[in-house]
Design an enzyme around this catalytic site. Structure first.
Site, PDB file in Angstrom:
ATOM      1  N   ASP A  25       0.883  -1.156   0.000  1.00  0.00           N
ATOM      2  CA  ASP A  25       0.000   0.000   0.000  1.00  0.00           C
ATOM      3  C   ASP A  25       0.921   1.205   0.000  1.00  0.00           C
ATOM      4  O   ASP A  25       1.968   1.207   0.650  1.00  0.00           O
ATOM      5  CB  ASP A  25      -0.941   0.014   1.200  1.00  0.00           C
ATOM      6  CG  ASP A  25      -2.154   0.911   0.965  1.00  0.00           C
ATOM      7  OD1 ASP A  25      -2.567   1.073  -0.209  1.00  0.00           O
ATOM      8  OD2 ASP A  25      -2.693   1.461   1.937  1.00  0.00           O
ATOM      9  N   LYS A  81      14.414   5.585 -10.895  1.00  0.00           N
ATOM     10  CA  LYS A  81      13.223   5.695 -10.044  1.00  0.00           C
ATOM     11  C   LYS A  81      13.012   4.397  -9.264  1.00  0.00           C
ATOM     12  O   LYS A  81      12.791   4.427  -8.052  1.00  0.00           O
ATOM     13  CB  LYS A  81      11.985   6.007 -10.887  1.00  0.00           C
ATOM     14  CG  LYS A  81      10.704   6.036 -10.073  1.00  0.00           C
ATOM     15  CD  LYS A  81       9.469   6.177 -10.933  1.00  0.00           C
ATOM     16  CE  LYS A  81       8.212   6.071 -10.083  1.00  0.00           C
ATOM     17  NZ  LYS A  81       6.985   6.075 -10.875  1.00  0.00           N
TER      18      LYS A  81
END
Length: 197
Positions: free
Chosen positions: A70, A176
């Site tokens: 999450d 990233k």
């Protein structure tokens, strides 16, 4: 150690990223759709509780170990919002464009633009695992009014990285993945798993 686990997501990007790393441990990662597992509600107010709920849900319905994450963006001036509501900040249906517009609108006139991306990963070996493996990562930045870059998704065009001088959407994808909140959490989880192997 187990030889396969279910990813409590149908996200192809996550499946590819997690699949490659778990392959190093001899573990096959399969998406929950392979088992007809429906999306799990996310009723909680913390990232950890939502990830744990999703992992237990997928494990319970498949009988396999499960991995869930999450994540979201937290903005200091908004008391940590949108937080767990990042994907549906502007309501349903989910829309990156509307979410970004609402975030920029809420920060109008606000000097403090400090924000962070947060990700938590939870791995359960079975649905009632009393000691799930948990790892998290935080990526600091600031929210900019103007979008920059075409890469990434979500809030990436508005999430500026002062240390890089670019937005996340302008960052090379490999970089990233290495330095992001999710990359940090994944590296920490892999270290824990390797220590147990």
């Amino acid at each position: 150690m187990f030889d396969q686990l279910v990813l409590a997501s149908n996200n192809a990007g996550k499946l590819k990223e997690f699949g490659a790393l778990f392959a190093e441990l001899g573990v096959t990662v399969r998406p929950q759709r392979d088992f007809d597992v429906p999306e799990c509600p996310e009723p909680h107010h913390t990232f950890l509780e939502n990830a744990l709920e999703k992992a237990r849900h997928a494990s319970r319905l498949t009988g396999l170990p499960a991995l869930a994450d999450d994540s979201g963006i937290c903005v200091e001036a908004l008391g940590g919002a949108p937080g767990v509501f990042s994907a549906r900040f502007a309501g349903e249906p989910k829309s990156d464009a509307r979410n970004n517009a609402l975030l920029v609108e809420k920060l109008q006139g606000e000097a403090n633009r400090r924000a962070w991306y947060y990700c938590v990963l939870v791995l359960v070996r079975h649905a009632d695992d009393p000691q799930p493996l948990v790892a998290d990562g935080i990526w600091l930045g600031e929210v900019r009014d103007e979008a920059a870059g075409e890469g990434g998704f979500g809030y990436d065009p508005h999430f500026h990285l002062p240390g890089y001088g670019v937005s996340v959407a302008e960052l090379d994808a490999a970089e990233k993945n290495r330095v992001s909140h999710r990359g940090q959490a994944l590296a920490a989880l892999m270290a824990k798993l390797k220590a147990l192997a």
